[in-house]
Design a protein around this motif. Structure first.
Motif, PDB file in Angstrom:
ATOM      1  N   LEU A 108       6.046  21.048   0.791  1.00 13.20           N
ATOM      2  CA  LEU A 108       6.778  20.623  -0.441  1.00 13.20           C
ATOM      3  C   LEU A 108       8.407  21.296   0.167  1.00 13.20           C
ATOM      4  O   LEU A 108       8.857  20.545  -0.721  1.00 13.20           O
ATOM      5  CB  LEU A 108       6.397  21.321  -1.489  1.00 13.20           C
ATOM      6  CG  LEU A 108       4.282  20.294  -1.860  1.00 13.20           C
ATOM      7  CD1 LEU A 108       4.458  21.326  -2.617  1.00 13.20           C
ATOM      8  CD2 LEU A 108       5.286  18.935  -3.014  1.00 13.20           C
TER       9      LEU A 108
ATOM     10  N   LYS B 275       5.129   5.051  -3.380  1.00 12.66           N
ATOM     11  CA  LYS B 275       4.013   5.493  -4.215  1.00 12.66           C
ATOM     12  C   LYS B 275       2.791   5.447  -4.208  1.00 12.66           C
ATOM     13  O   LYS B 275       1.711   5.527  -4.473  1.00 12.66           O
ATOM     14  CB  LYS B 275       4.344   4.615  -5.468  1.00 12.66           C
ATOM     15  CG  LYS B 275       4.406   4.015  -7.081  1.00 12.66           C
ATOM     16  CD  LYS B 275       4.648   2.995  -7.941  1.00 12.66           C
ATOM     17  CE  LYS B 275       3.490   3.243  -9.532  1.00 12.66           C
ATOM     18  NZ  LYS B 275       2.448   3.256  -8.842  1.00 12.66           N
TER      19      LYS B 275
ATOM     20  N   ALA C  94       4.569  11.858  -4.309  1.00  7.83           N
ATOM     21  CA  ALA C  94       5.250  12.330  -5.547  1.00  7.83           C
ATOM     22  C   ALA C  94       6.610  12.647  -5.196  1.00  7.83           C
ATOM     23  O   ALA C  94       8.153  12.033  -5.563  1.00  7.83           O
ATOM     24  CB  ALA C  94       5.159  13.253  -6.769  1.00  7.83           C
ATOM     25  N   LEU C  95       6.853  13.564  -4.384  1.00  4.58           N
ATOM     26  CA  LEU C  95       8.539  14.424  -4.349  1.00  4.58           C
ATOM     27  C   LEU C  95       8.615  13.583  -3.453  1.00  4.58           C
ATOM     28  O   LEU C  95      10.550  12.751  -3.384  1.00  4.58           O
ATOM     29  CB  LEU C  95       8.293  15.754  -4.039  1.00  4.58           C
ATOM     30  CG  LEU C  95       9.792  16.045  -2.817  1.00  4.58           C
ATOM     31  CD1 LEU C  95       9.853  16.291  -4.145  1.00  4.58           C
ATOM     32  CD2 LEU C  95       9.299  17.163  -2.192  1.00  4.58           C
TER      33      LEU C  95
ATOM     34  N   ALA D  78       8.391   9.843  -3.434  1.00  2.39           N
ATOM     35  CA  ALA D  78       9.101   8.396  -4.621  1.00  2.39           C
ATOM     36  C   ALA D  78      10.248   9.191  -5.368  1.00  2.39           C
ATOM     37  O   ALA D  78      10.936   8.454  -5.490  1.00  2.39           O
ATOM     38  CB  ALA D  78       8.514   9.149  -5.662  1.00  2.39           C
ATOM     39  N   TYR D  79      10.831  10.657  -5.556  1.00  2.00           N
ATOM     40  CA  TYR D  79      11.394  10.607  -6.433  1.00  2.00           C
ATOM     41  C   TYR D  79      12.831  11.315  -5.379  1.00  2.00           C
ATOM     42  O   TYR D  79      13.483  10.994  -5.413  1.00  2.00           O
ATOM     43  CB  TYR D  79      11.505  12.163  -6.951  1.00  2.00           C
ATOM     44  CG  TYR D  79      13.262  13.129  -6.889  1.00  2.00           C
ATOM     45  CD1 TYR D  79      13.849  12.625  -8.413  1.00  2.00           C
ATOM     46  CD2 TYR D  79      13.221  14.527  -5.798  1.00  2.00           C
ATOM     47  CE1 TYR D  79      15.354  13.440  -7.700  1.00  2.00           C
ATOM     48  CE2 TYR D  79      14.495  15.140  -6.088  1.00  2.00           C
ATOM     49  CZ  TYR D  79      15.328  14.542  -6.880  1.00  2.00           C
ATOM     50  OH  TYR D  79      16.357  15.254  -6.985  1.00  2.00           O
ATOM     51  N   LYS D  80      12.695  11.131  -4.167  1.00  4.51           N
ATOM     52  CA  LYS D  80      13.772  11.491  -2.861  1.00  4.51           C
ATOM     53  C   LYS D  80      14.132  10.125  -2.509  1.00  4.51           C
ATOM     54  O   LYS D  80      15.048  10.746  -1.900  1.00  4.51           O
ATOM     55  CB  LYS D  80      13.308  12.422  -2.210  1.00  4.51           C
ATOM     56  CG  LYS D  80      13.743  13.366  -2.583  1.00  4.51           C
ATOM     57  CD  LYS D  80      12.558  15.186  -1.464  1.00  4.51           C
ATOM     58  CE  LYS D  80      14.000  15.499  -0.663  1.00  4.51           C
ATOM     59  NZ  LYS D  80      14.857  15.886  -0.689  1.00  4.51           N
TER      60      LYS D  80
ATOM     61  N   ILE E 184      -4.190   9.835  -5.482  1.00  7.96           N
ATOM     62  CA  ILE E 184      -4.708  10.038  -7.113  1.00  7.96           C
ATOM     63  C   ILE E 184      -5.166   8.874  -7.618  1.00  7.96           C
ATOM     64  O   ILE E 184      -6.716   9.771  -7.979  1.00  7.96           O
ATOM     65  CB  ILE E 184      -3.567  10.291  -7.777  1.00  7.96           C
ATOM     66  CG1 ILE E 184      -2.782  11.228  -7.378  1.00  7.96           C
ATOM     67  CG2 ILE E 184      -4.108  10.371  -9.662  1.00  7.96           C
ATOM     68  CD1 ILE E 184      -2.722  13.196  -7.108  1.00  7.96           C
TER      69      ILE E 184
ATOM     70  N   ILE F  93      -4.228  17.503  -4.047  1.00  9.48           N
ATOM     71  CA  ILE F  93      -3.322  17.512  -5.412  1.00  9.48           C
ATOM     72  C   ILE F  93      -2.187  17.837  -4.832  1.00  9.48           C
ATOM     73  O   ILE F  93      -0.763  17.080  -4.965  1.00  9.48           O
ATOM     74  CB  ILE F  93      -4.063  18.287  -6.209  1.00  9.48           C
ATOM     75  CG1 ILE F  93      -5.569  18.046  -6.876  1.00  9.48           C
ATOM     76  CG2 ILE F  93      -3.342  18.250  -7.100  1.00  9.48           C
ATOM     77  CD1 ILE F  93      -6.710  18.701  -7.596  1.00  9.48           C
ATOM     78  N   GLN F  94      -1.586  18.712  -3.911  1.00 12.54           N
ATOM     79  CA  GLN F  94      -0.768  18.728  -3.733  1.00 12.54           C
ATOM     80  C   GLN F  94       0.176  18.075  -2.677  1.00 12.54           C
ATOM     81  O   GLN F  94       1.073  17.956  -3.002  1.00 12.54           O
ATOM     82  CB  GLN F  94      -1.002  20.378  -2.425  1.00 12.54           C
ATOM     83  CG  GLN F  94      -1.603  21.566  -3.642  1.00 12.54           C
ATOM     84  CD  GLN F  94       0.087  22.254  -4.960  1.00 12.54           C
ATOM     85  OE1 GLN F  94       0.925  22.096  -5.150  1.00 12.54           O
ATOM     86  NE2 GLN F  94      -1.068  22.420  -5.911  1.00 12.54           N
TER      87      GLN F  94
ATOM     88  N   LEU G 151       1.114   7.686  -2.875  1.00 11.78           N
ATOM     89  CA  LEU G 151       0.760   9.055  -4.454  1.00 11.78           C
ATOM     90  C   LEU G 151      -0.415   7.835  -4.759  1.00 11.78           C
ATOM     91  O   LEU G 151      -1.906   8.620  -5.527  1.00 11.78           O
ATOM     92  CB  LEU G 151       2.125   8.748  -5.090  1.00 11.78           C
ATOM     93  CG  LEU G 151       1.467   9.467  -6.354  1.00 11.78           C
ATOM     94  CD1 LEU G 151       0.789  10.796  -5.839  1.00 11.78           C
ATOM     95  CD2 LEU G 151       2.769   9.761  -7.021  1.00 11.78           C
ATOM     96  N   ASP G 152      -0.742   6.905  -4.776  1.00  8.32           N
ATOM     97  CA  ASP G 152      -1.727   5.988  -5.751  1.00  8.32           C
ATOM     98  C   ASP G 152      -2.575   6.309  -4.754  1.00  8.32           C
ATOM     99  O   ASP G 152      -4.085   6.462  -5.127  1.00  8.32           O
ATOM    100  CB  ASP G 152      -1.658   4.104  -5.913  1.00  8.32           C
ATOM    101  CG  ASP G 152      -0.687   3.685  -6.387  1.00  8.32           C
ATOM    102  OD1 ASP G 152      -0.056   5.255  -7.666  1.00  8.32           O
ATOM    103  OD2 ASP G 152       0.205   2.822  -6.918  1.00  8.32           O
TER     104      ASP G 152
ATOM    105  N   ARG H 271       1.429  15.308  -5.070  1.00  5.31           N
ATOM    106  CA  ARG H 271       2.574  16.089  -5.108  1.00  5.31           C
ATOM    107  C   ARG H 271       3.680  15.837  -4.189  1.00  5.31           C
ATOM    108  O   ARG H 271       4.950  15.765  -4.505  1.00  5.31           O
ATOM    109  CB  ARG H 271       2.590  17.840  -5.925  1.00  5.31           C
ATOM    110  CG  ARG H 271       1.859  17.876  -6.998  1.00  5.31           C
ATOM    111  CD  ARG H 271       1.342  19.856  -7.122  1.00  5.31           C
ATOM    112  NE  ARG H 271       3.286  20.347  -7.347  1.00  5.31           N
ATOM    113  CZ  ARG H 271       3.997  21.451  -6.490  1.00  5.31           C
ATOM    114  NH1 ARG H 271       2.833  22.009  -5.872  1.00  5.31           N
ATOM    115  NH2 ARG H 271       5.243  21.241  -6.635  1.00  5.31           N
TER     116      ARG H 271
ATOM    117  N   LEU I  11      11.390   4.032  -2.627  1.00  7.59           N
ATOM    118  CA  LEU I  11       9.919   4.609  -3.535  1.00  7.59           C
ATOM    119  C   LEU I  11       8.881   3.093  -3.950  1.00  7.59           C
ATOM    120  O   LEU I  11       7.480   4.818  -4.011  1.00  7.59           O
ATOM    121  CB  LEU I  11      10.152   3.776  -4.456  1.00  7.59           C
ATOM    122  CG  LEU I  11      10.452   4.481  -5.942  1.00  7.59           C
ATOM    123  CD1 LEU I  11      11.491   4.814  -7.266  1.00  7.59           C
ATOM    124  CD2 LEU I  11       9.921   4.382  -7.047  1.00  7.59           C
ATOM    125  N   ARG I  12       8.394   2.239  -3.328  1.00  8.33           N
ATOM    126  CA  ARG I  12       7.287   1.874  -3.899  1.00  8.33           C
ATOM    127  C   ARG I  12       6.989   2.255  -2.558  1.00  8.33           C
ATOM    128  O   ARG I  12       5.218   2.220  -2.771  1.00  8.33           O
ATOM    129  CB  ARG I  12       7.533   0.048  -3.234  1.00  8.33           C
ATOM    130  CG  ARG I  12       7.831  -0.499  -5.063  1.00  8.33           C
ATOM    131  CD  ARG I  12       8.305  -1.888  -4.581  1.00  8.33           C
ATOM    132  NE  ARG I  12       9.142  -2.230  -6.065  1.00  8.33           N
ATOM    133  CZ  ARG I  12       8.441  -2.982  -6.494  1.00  8.33           C
ATOM    134  NH1 ARG I  12       7.415  -2.559  -7.442  1.00  8.33           N
ATOM    135  NH2 ARG I  12       9.349  -3.980  -7.523  1.00  8.33           N
TER     136      ARG I  12
END
Lengths: 222, 222, 222, 222
Positions: free
Chosen positions: C118, C73, C57-58, C60-62, C80, C50-51, C76-77, C54, C69-70
């Motif tokens: 993180l 992502k 996701a971070l 992707a944000y950065k 999750i 789970i972390q 992340l996909d 995260r 970003l893709r």
């Protein structure tokens, strides 16, 4: 190939000139800027300064070494312990009370530039953050030097904006800007061409948002 | 005392109305918006969407529970896997190639709203982030419903902007906005009055930056 | 001078070997790991995942570009939408219910590695984040290959941990690790020696925290 | 229903006691702690302090008001301008040079607690960050008071650790801890029960990571 801060300025030449030689700056130099425009600018610059403080705090958080942390903290100290007080005094002289400052909403141009800097800093590393801050710190030093060289600039008591010019022309402020350029040059010497392209984009965006800040002052926009 | 999303809207009533009933929206509804203004808006909305994706990624990073993470990820999926493609197709229909989109610089109004959302999300918690996003997500649903109710709005092939209206009027988009309101209401029910004041400031700032986004489109500004 | 991922591994040679050839790994390979130790590891690995979500996701944000970003992502996909489900199924086979997973507190070693990743990602840039993640993603692929080469490793139904070995030995997982190495090599080719020293420190810290994660499993520590 | 800091301590009663009355603390109070264990702790505490500085910088960045920013900055000033110097002097007295401090790698327990605090602060809001910091700031004050009350505690020159006890027993340190409790109580008074549950989890995780920090010292672990 080793990059320098001058390369960043040359890359966005038109925007840098448009920022330095903006009508707000010219009118201020010639002493014919509308007092209301200056007051509007001063008030938003106070809010800007608080966000700028947050940006240096972010730099301290992001520092990979204790030396970097101390460097960022020195910037934070300068803003919060020194400049904010000077700014409040200066605002008082222009009839703006500390109470009024505390209740001000932020203008769009203030939100835009400051939040761009903060997100750029969060997204990237310490160099991204400093490049986003440079148009402010280095730009104001450049502006003061440019103003002083213009024949149309009025100095002394004849110009109500003389203290503003004097502050940014001061040896202390010019030295701070030089130190920032030295810090940037040291890092820029190591970046690759593709990284330099990213940094040019950041520098250009930040410069455009500074132009907006002058526009906001001139047109007294929220 | 239990707050709701309506309280946020009521608190900044004038700005919310100014955003919903903006000239850009009216002209679009009446089919008389300049195509160049719409194209300019469309292009910037593409760049906006990418930053919006970053905002949902940030929400996923900030999620305290797996349920929150999945909720944020659903938003990210919708934007990157679905809406971005639809947007690229729509741009093509208006003569804007994907290549052109990839090379676009961001307009000031795009930088301003998106970076405000991202910094607000980083600074605060998940609720701050969602409140900053709400004027976009919930606002577009409100705008579509408002447009449809206006007698001056032209529907069908007579209006080149019919697909835009239809998209945001669609059951899917309206449901997504309702789900967001439900999420917000659940959290707002628990906040204290002083916390609510902070959230009102965020909602108001974000709404003003959305008004700027319409202005940018209408005046084709960078 | 152009750095590669191998340079990172060589730089911390002892820790990398200590991580790969840890007693937890050896006992698992030989099928003699205590089932309770494996169950403890499995449960914490769920929280770890789970972390890890995260962290992507971070990323992707950065991301500075849509391509980045893709890429983030996609990670992340995978975590999750895919791995988390597989992990829950696998836990069920070992008698650990989804309900039990949902209520687990994090062990210290889980907190340590994940939060280090993180914070490193927040403090630095995308490359710092990926280097902190590499001991997990690339390390598990290395571990599976190392295990398979050991004469003492027991394969097939005789080893209750066969599915674990098979998963990380699989072509899919090995390809994902290779793709990560390729991404890292591309970026490492551009970094300066001083930047490489920073990255070595991150890689070494993260590797030590992975060793702790094995210790935690072996000793069933919280 | 209005929560206080005492509720956080009561909620994790066993861990809080295990932290306060840890063998490291007892042995230190009785003057029989191995000097090497204390030196190991001191060195890691120096590295801890730098990360703690980053945490207060993060608090400054995250501050929603200027008053909050000044409050966070006061903490940062205390750590970087004051405590770090005291700590370096104290280390010198124990035969640890500043050069040695500068080159130290972080132990796992140092990485774990500090990065947990920093990620918790980034993920959540200012209250999450302060709750994660509380076991350190408030805990050390509690520990000093507890130690002083124990009959087995040796005071004065007979105990080589007297300066450590005296520092945390001092009026200044106790007042700083009280101020932090007051700050927390003011915010906790406003949180909902579900928010309080989240904060209990953070407080408990951070307390467990402090226990690990004592273990690290006692066992001289990296």
């Amino acid at each position: 190939m080793s990059f320098t801060f001058s390369d960043l300025k040359n890359d966005n030449g038109n925007n840098w000139r448009a920022y330095l030689e903006h009508d707000f700056v010219r009118q201020l130099g010639e002493g014919r800027l509308a007092p209301e425009a200056f007051r509007h600018y001063l008030k938003q610059d106070y809010l800007f300064l608080i966000q700028f403080g947050r940006a240096f705090a972010l730099a301290a958080y992001k520092s990979p070494t204790l030396a970097d942390l101390r460097h960022a903290k020195a910037g934070l100290d300068a803003i919060i312990d020194l400049e904010l007080g000077l700014h409040i005094d200066y605002c008082t002289q222009w009839g703006i009370s500390e109470q009024e400052l505390a209740e001000l909403p932020e203008a769009r141009a203030t939100l835009a530039y400051t939040r761009y800097v903060l997100d750029t800093g969060n997204r990237g590393d310490l160099l991204d953050l400093h490049v986003a801050l440079a148009p402010c710190l280095v730009g104001y030093a450049d502006i003061a030097r440019w103003l002083v060289e213009q024949p149309a600039t009025v100095r002394g008591e004849a110009n109500p904006y003389e203290p503003w010019i004097a502050m940014y022309e001061s040896a202390e402020f010019q030295a701070a800007a030089q130190a920032e350029i030295a810090w940037l040059n040291q890092r820029l010497a190591e970046v690759s061409p593709s990284r330099f392209r990213q940094l040019c984009r950041i520098f250009d965006d930040a410069t455009r948002l500074e132009i907006d800040f002058w526009d906001m002052g001139l047109e007294q926009r929220m």
